[in-house]
Scaffold this active site. Structure first.
Site, short mmCIF file in Angstrom:
data_model
loop_
_atom_site.label_atom_id
_atom_site.label_comp_id
_atom_site.label_asym_id
_atom_site.label_seq_id
_atom_site.Cartn_x
_atom_site.Cartn_y
_atom_site.Cartn_z
N GLY A 169 34.35 34.72 35.40
CA GLY A 169 33.86 35.36 34.18
C GLY A 169 32.37 35.68 34.22
N ARG A 296 44.32 33.05 45.77
CA ARG A 296 44.40 31.58 45.84
C ARG A 296 45.38 31.10 44.79
NH1 ARG A 296 41.92 30.86 40.92
NH2 ARG A 296 40.35 32.42 40.44
P1 ADP Z 1 41.81 31.08 37.11
O1 ADP Z 1 42.29 32.44 36.84
O2 ADP Z 1 42.49 30.38 38.22
O3 ADP Z 1 41.71 30.31 35.88
P2 ADP Z 1 38.97 30.98 37.10
O4 ADP Z 1 38.22 32.26 37.06
O5 ADP Z 1 39.01 30.16 35.87
O6 ADP Z 1 40.37 31.34 37.66
O7 ADP Z 1 38.43 30.13 38.29
C1 ADP Z 1 39.03 28.94 38.72
C2 ADP Z 1 38.00 27.94 39.05
O8 ADP Z 1 37.12 28.44 40.04
C3 ADP Z 1 37.14 27.55 37.88
O9 ADP Z 1 36.90 26.17 37.98
C4 ADP Z 1 35.87 28.36 38.07
O10 ADP Z 1 34.77 27.68 37.51
C5 ADP Z 1 35.79 28.45 39.57
N1 ADP Z 1 35.25 29.72 40.06
C6 ADP Z 1 35.79 30.93 40.00
N2 ADP Z 1 35.05 31.85 40.60
C7 ADP Z 1 33.95 31.21 41.07
C8 ADP Z 1 32.80 31.61 41.81
N3 ADP Z 1 32.61 32.84 42.20
N4 ADP Z 1 31.89 30.66 42.11
C9 ADP Z 1 32.09 29.39 41.75
N5 ADP Z 1 33.15 28.96 41.06
C10 ADP Z 1 34.08 29.84 40.72
P1 ADP Z 2 36.40 37.54 37.05
O1 ADP Z 2 36.35 37.92 38.50
O2 ADP Z 2 35.16 36.87 36.59
O3 ADP Z 2 37.67 36.83 36.70
P2 ADP Z 2 37.54 39.94 35.85
O4 ADP Z 2 37.24 41.27 36.41
O5 ADP Z 2 38.86 39.36 36.15
O6 ADP Z 2 36.38 38.93 36.28
O7 ADP Z 2 37.32 39.97 34.28
C1 ADP Z 2 37.30 38.80 33.50
C2 ADP Z 2 37.64 39.11 32.05
O8 ADP Z 2 36.70 40.06 31.51
C3 ADP Z 2 38.99 39.78 31.83
O9 ADP Z 2 40.04 38.84 31.73
C4 ADP Z 2 38.77 40.54 30.53
O10 ADP Z 2 38.85 39.69 29.42
C5 ADP Z 2 37.33 41.00 30.65
N1 ADP Z 2 37.26 42.35 31.22
C6 ADP Z 2 37.01 42.65 32.52
N2 ADP Z 2 37.01 43.99 32.71
C7 ADP Z 2 37.25 44.56 31.52
C8 ADP Z 2 37.35 45.94 31.05
N3 ADP Z 2 37.19 46.97 31.87
N4 ADP Z 2 37.59 46.15 29.73
C9 ADP Z 2 37.74 45.10 28.89
N5 ADP Z 2 37.64 43.81 29.25
C10 ADP Z 2 37.41 43.53 30.56
#
Ligand code: ADP
Ligand code: ADP
Ligand code: MG
Length: 456
Positions: A169, A296
């Site tokens: 996020g 993963r």
């Molecule tokens: P999920 O969709 O599995 O819930 P999350 O985005 O919540 O994925 O990430 C899973 C875990 O990995 C969380 O504990 C988050 O804090 C950690 N995490 C995700 N992306 C990163 C990153 N780029 N660097 C460090 N920690 C990360």
């Molecule tokens: P991360 O790699 O941190 O998980 P994501 O690209 O999966 O990032 O985006 C994380 C969250 O941000 C999504 O689940 C959504 O809630 C919001 N988001 C990302 N892209 C968009 C978009 N283009 N429009 C609206 N919400 C978005």
């Protein structure tokens, strides 16, 4: 047993996911080694595994992210495979490659797949070329401000500037009007540089009122890809998931089939093997768009396990052994409804600030269809160094209505004393009308919290 590619697995993680992997290894007939930092001497994953190796001080850069120490720990213990869990090194192509060079099986996709999909801008381009619908935006990364401004005009506002290497996020910035663009552009790049050591960004249209719906897939090295239904992760705070459910309340059989087809296409487009999650946004007209692919096991994988009856971590082990999947697409049947609440050591009344400390009393709910994935115990001290998630509470029942009821009682029964948790917060959340009716989108949780703040 004789012809196994690996017989002992090193688990390069901590907390509930490390414990989850220990269980899967044991059931599969594999030995397991865990690693721990000096802050984790009494952590459950270190206590219950067959062997455990101290790999460094509390800060993650010197312990759980210490690639050389992990490879050394394998050599010391004779482990010939590494399961990275989620977070930490799970999406590090460099680490997967180091494993390969040292003759260690990385339980995940190839380093090439990780590198391609971890670059979110490049992944989007690949998917677009493969015919998977993507969120409208720049074609790949954008490098100069002039170019970015031009593309922004074409996309239209509001839009997002996203870090190509982003995750968790982080590294996402919203721009509402052209006047803000320049400022947000530099903030986004600075943030990306700071968190991900890479200032590559791309632009994306902001989808209004979207739902986060992701498809779980599993693929073997023989080229078989099977989709395992969806998870709705629209309950989010700061772009981080709080509660997940499967099936998604908005799903129809027809939409699921189309999304699954797109997800399988996405996996095949990059020669993928291992479990994987294709994250989509679904808009109000039920159009869906590829957002990113996570290479993963995912935090919320248990809801899929509950509705499909398939053990995803064991499936990962099987695929990594080089064996073909032992089920086909037509064998996958979605049964009933599952919900997961992430239980965190945090204080919702103070902006969810972490609440480390010692657990003085603990009572865990149980009964049919109630599952807890956790690594805490009574007397355990939660350290401030790591993620605040202490447990995942998962329920499974024949219908959504029954699953909600089960979750209500399970949350009410859950007692953790000595620290603050979000248990009461989750209870309030599932009692909202929006959750009960299933009519919530990604913005619901934040606006609900803002409303409550105003009432105070
Ligand atoms: P999920 O969709 O599995 O819930 P999350 O985005 O919540 O994925 O990430 C899973 C875990 O990995 C969380 O504990 C988050 O804090 C950690 N995490 C995700 N992306 C990163 C990153 N780029 N660097 C460090 N920690 C990360
Ligand atoms: P991360 O790699 O941190 O998980 P994501 O690209 O999966 O990032 O985006 C994380 C969250 O941000 C999504 O689940 C959504 O809630 C919001 N988001 C990302 N892209 C968009 C978009 N283009 N429009 C609206 N919400 C978005
Ligand atoms: Mg994501």
């Amino acid at each position: 047993m004789q012809d196994m590619k690996f017989k002992k697995v090193l688990i390069a993680n901590r907390g509930e996911i490390a414990v989850r992997i220990i269980r899967a290894c044991r059931e599969y007939g594999l030995g397991c080694v865990t690693v721990y930092s000096t802050a984790d001497r009494t952590a459950l994953h270190a206590e219950i595994s067959d062997e455990s190796v101290c790999i460094g001080p509390p800060n993650t850069a010197d312990s759980y992210l210490n690639k050389n120490a992990l490879i050394e720990a394998c050599k010391m213990t004779g482990a010939t495979a590494i399961h990275p869990g989620f977070g930490f090194l799970s999406e590090s192509a460099e680490f997967a490659n180091m494993c390969r060079e040292n003759g260690i099986t990385f339980i995940g996709p190839s380093p090439e797949s990780i590198a391609m999909l971890g670059d979110k801008a490049r992944a989007k381009e690949t998917m677009k070329n493969a015919g998977v619908p993507v969120i409208p935006g720049s074609d790949g990364a954008v490098s100069t401000l002039e170019e970015a401004k031009e593309i922004a005009e074409k996309i239209g506002y509001p839009l997002l500037i996203k870090a190509s290497a982003g995750g968790g996020g982080r590294g996402i910035r919203r721009v509402d009007k052209p006047e803000q663009f320049e400022e947000q552009w530099s903030l986004a790049r600075d943030e990306a540089k700071k968190f991900f050591a890479d200032d590559t960004v791309y632009l994306e249209k902001l989808i209004i009122g979207p739902h986060h719906v992701e498809i779980q897939i599993i693929a073997d090295m023989q080229g078989n890809v099977v989709a395992l239904g969806e998870r709705d992760c629209s309950m989010q705070r700061r772009n981080q998931k709080v509660l997940e459910e499967s099936p998604s309340p908005l799903m129809t059989q027809e939409l699921r089939e189309r999304m699954q087809e797109a997800a399988v296409k996405a996996a095949k487009a990059c020669g993928y093997y291992n479990v994987g999650t294709i994250e989509f946004l679904v808009d109000n007209d039920k159009n869906f768009y590829f957002m990113e692919m996570n290479t993963r096991i995912q935090v919320e994988h248990p809801v899929t396990e509950m509705v499909t009856g398939i053990d995803l971590v064991q499936s990962q082990l099987r695929v990594a052994q080089g064996l073909p999947l032992n089920f086909k697409q037509e064998d996958v049947i979605i049964r009933g409804h599952a919900i997961e609440c992430r239980i965190n050591a945090e204080n919702p009344d103070f902006d969810f600030r972490p609440s480390p400390g010692t657990i003085k009393a603990l009572h865990i709910p149980g009964g049919p269809g109630v599952r807890i994935d956790s690594a805490v115990y009574q007397g355990y001290t939660i350290s401030p160094y790591y993620d605040s998630m202490i447990a995942k509470l998962i329920v499974h029942a024949p219908t959504r209505e029954e699953a909600i009821k089960k979750m209500r009682w399970a949350l009410s029964e859950f007692i953790v004393e000595g620290i603050e948790t979000n248990i009461d917060f989750q209870l309030k959340l599932i009692k909202t009308n929006a959750f009960e009716t299933g009519e919530y989108d990604n913005s619901f949780l934040v606006s609900w919290l803002n409303k409550q703040k105003k009432l105070k």
